[in-house]
Design a protein around this motif. Structure first.
Motif, PDB file in Angstrom:
ATOM      1  N   ILE A  84     -37.242  12.948 -57.978  1.00  0.00           N
ATOM      2  CA  ILE A  84     -36.540  12.179 -57.267  1.00  0.00           C
ATOM      3  C   ILE A  84     -37.494  11.541 -56.151  1.00  0.00           C
ATOM      4  O   ILE A  84     -38.468  12.118 -55.775  1.00  0.00           O
ATOM      5  CB  ILE A  84     -35.438  12.885 -56.431  1.00  0.00           C
ATOM      6  CG1 ILE A  84     -34.587  11.830 -55.721  1.00  0.00           C
ATOM      7  CG2 ILE A  84     -36.082  13.899 -55.570  1.00  0.00           C
ATOM      8  CD1 ILE A  84     -33.199  12.416 -55.365  1.00  0.00           C
ATOM      9  N   GLU A  85     -37.540  10.216 -55.834  1.00  0.00           N
ATOM     10  CA  GLU A  85     -38.264   9.540 -54.853  1.00  0.00           C
ATOM     11  C   GLU A  85     -37.584   9.157 -53.385  1.00  0.00           C
ATOM     12  O   GLU A  85     -36.496   8.501 -53.339  1.00  0.00           O
ATOM     13  CB  GLU A  85     -38.915   8.341 -55.423  1.00  0.00           C
ATOM     14  CG  GLU A  85     -39.875   7.534 -54.495  1.00  0.00           C
ATOM     15  CD  GLU A  85     -40.567   6.164 -55.099  1.00  0.00           C
ATOM     16  OE1 GLU A  85     -41.706   6.192 -54.827  1.00  0.00           O
ATOM     17  OE2 GLU A  85     -39.791   5.843 -55.957  1.00  0.00           O
ATOM     18  N   HIS A  86     -38.026   9.817 -52.459  1.00  0.00           N
ATOM     19  CA  HIS A  86     -37.303   9.265 -51.120  1.00  0.00           C
ATOM     20  C   HIS A  86     -38.447   8.523 -50.307  1.00  0.00           C
ATOM     21  O   HIS A  86     -39.572   9.049 -50.155  1.00  0.00           O
ATOM     22  CB  HIS A  86     -37.304  10.694 -50.191  1.00  0.00           C
ATOM     23  CG  HIS A  86     -36.264  11.686 -50.871  1.00  0.00           C
ATOM     24  ND1 HIS A  86     -36.504  12.776 -51.601  1.00  0.00           N
ATOM     25  CD2 HIS A  86     -34.930  11.887 -50.694  1.00  0.00           C
ATOM     26  CE1 HIS A  86     -35.580  13.311 -52.188  1.00  0.00           C
ATOM     27  NE2 HIS A  86     -34.711  12.813 -51.499  1.00  0.00           N
ATOM     28  N   VAL A  87     -38.169   7.248 -49.860  1.00  0.00           N
ATOM     29  CA  VAL A  87     -39.050   6.511 -49.351  1.00  0.00           C
ATOM     30  C   VAL A  87     -38.856   6.139 -47.971  1.00  0.00           C
ATOM     31  O   VAL A  87     -37.474   5.527 -47.947  1.00  0.00           O
ATOM     32  CB  VAL A  87     -39.334   5.171 -50.017  1.00  0.00           C
ATOM     33  CG1 VAL A  87     -40.072   4.088 -49.405  1.00  0.00           C
ATOM     34  CG2 VAL A  87     -39.976   5.265 -51.636  1.00  0.00           C
ATOM     35  N   THR A  88     -39.538   6.276 -47.038  1.00  0.00           N
ATOM     36  CA  THR A  88     -39.273   5.813 -45.733  1.00  0.00           C
ATOM     37  C   THR A  88     -40.417   4.902 -45.190  1.00  0.00           C
ATOM     38  O   THR A  88     -41.386   4.963 -45.329  1.00  0.00           O
ATOM     39  CB  THR A  88     -39.126   7.063 -44.701  1.00  0.00           C
ATOM     40  OG1 THR A  88     -38.285   8.014 -44.947  1.00  0.00           O
ATOM     41  CG2 THR A  88     -38.876   6.515 -43.287  1.00  0.00           C
ATOM     42  N   VAL A  89     -39.916   3.595 -44.808  1.00  0.00           N
ATOM     43  CA  VAL A  89     -40.878   2.696 -44.334  1.00  0.00           C
ATOM     44  C   VAL A  89     -41.177   2.795 -43.013  1.00  0.00           C
ATOM     45  O   VAL A  89     -40.558   3.084 -42.152  1.00  0.00           O
ATOM     46  CB  VAL A  89     -40.261   1.389 -44.360  1.00  0.00           C
ATOM     47  CG1 VAL A  89     -41.142   0.202 -43.877  1.00  0.00           C
ATOM     48  CG2 VAL A  89     -39.848   0.629 -45.834  1.00  0.00           C
ATOM     49  N   ILE A  90     -42.389   2.881 -42.754  1.00  0.00           N
ATOM     50  CA  ILE A  90     -43.065   3.376 -41.540  1.00  0.00           C
ATOM     51  C   ILE A  90     -43.549   2.174 -40.724  1.00  0.00           C
ATOM     52  O   ILE A  90     -43.355   1.781 -39.517  1.00  0.00           O
ATOM     53  CB  ILE A  90     -44.619   4.269 -41.761  1.00  0.00           C
ATOM     54  CG1 ILE A  90     -44.128   5.388 -42.451  1.00  0.00           C
ATOM     55  CG2 ILE A  90     -45.235   4.489 -40.437  1.00  0.00           C
ATOM     56  CD1 ILE A  90     -43.428   6.495 -41.818  1.00  0.00           C
ATOM     57  N   SER A  91     -44.065   1.079 -41.527  1.00  0.00           N
ATOM     58  CA  SER A  91     -44.467  -0.185 -40.894  1.00  0.00           C
ATOM     59  C   SER A  91     -44.329  -1.334 -41.664  1.00  0.00           C
ATOM     60  O   SER A  91     -44.617  -1.184 -42.997  1.00  0.00           O
ATOM     61  CB  SER A  91     -45.887  -0.169 -40.062  1.00  0.00           C
ATOM     62  OG  SER A  91     -46.815   0.011 -41.334  1.00  0.00           O
ATOM     63  N   GLY A  92     -44.267  -2.439 -41.269  1.00  0.00           N
ATOM     64  CA  GLY A  92     -44.136  -3.529 -42.346  1.00  0.00           C
ATOM     65  C   GLY A  92     -42.727  -3.711 -43.062  1.00  0.00           C
ATOM     66  O   GLY A  92     -41.898  -3.231 -42.409  1.00  0.00           O
ATOM     67  N   THR A  93     -42.900  -4.533 -44.018  1.00  0.00           N
ATOM     68  CA  THR A  93     -41.586  -4.759 -44.821  1.00  0.00           C
ATOM     69  C   THR A  93     -41.782  -4.620 -46.300  1.00  0.00           C
ATOM     70  O   THR A  93     -42.701  -5.006 -46.923  1.00  0.00           O
ATOM     71  CB  THR A  93     -40.864  -6.170 -44.919  1.00  0.00           C
ATOM     72  OG1 THR A  93     -40.750  -6.188 -43.264  1.00  0.00           O
ATOM     73  CG2 THR A  93     -39.781  -6.367 -45.511  1.00  0.00           C
TER      74      THR A  93
END
Length: 156
Positions: A84-93
């Motif tokens: 499973i992949e959990h992605v959180t955007v830190i900066s940018g788009t």
């Protein structure tokens, strides 16, 4: 506090995903400032992306956390992961879509603070317009498998 961290440096090879795990621990407790992160190339992604492994190793069935830094105008072809992949955007788009082929018109623009979760073996793709940093976490082992093997930069 920084002096209490034990720095580990080794080479990680899992399904062609290679990066030096740069993580620091002290009795199960960890703290790290962004300027302490060490960035490395990632053979399993097209040239230009960088990885900083914060917790791992990625090759074992243990929790992992890493950051990926993508340059502007970057594309990742359709691929999937064994975990499973959990992605959180830190900066940018970070523009992400699901499916077997990269299609920039079929993505959702995820801005800083946004989250995406993909189940194992779910085909997805992504692209950036500007420099973007995301944080990925899950439980390993971790790897990248391209839907179309010709898209795999390890085979070029």
């Amino acid at each position: 506090m920084r002096n209490t961290f034990a720095a580990l440096s080794a080479t990680l090879v899992l399904a062609g995903l290679a990066a030096p795990p740069v993580w620091a621990q002290s009795g199960g407790h960890m703290m790290m400032m962004p300027d302490e992160m060490k960035w490395a190339d990632i053979p399993s992604l097209p040239a230009g992306a960088k990885i900083s492994v914060l917790e791992g190793p990625l090759s074992e069935a243990v929790p992992f956390t890493f950051r990926l830094k993508f340059p502007a105008n970057y594309q990742i072809a359709a691929h999937w992961h064994p975990a499973i992949e959990h992605v959180t955007v830190i900066s940018g788009t970070f523009n992400m879509g699901a499916g077997d082929k990269l299609d920039t018109t079929k993505t959702m623009a995820l801005s800083a603070g946004a989250v995406a979760i993909m189940q194992p073996k779910t085909a997805h793709f992504a692209w950036t317009r500007d420099e973007t940093i995301v944080q990925v976490h899950g439980v390993g082992p971790w790897g990248v498998t391209y839907v179309n093997p010709a898209d795999d930069p390890r085979k070029k």
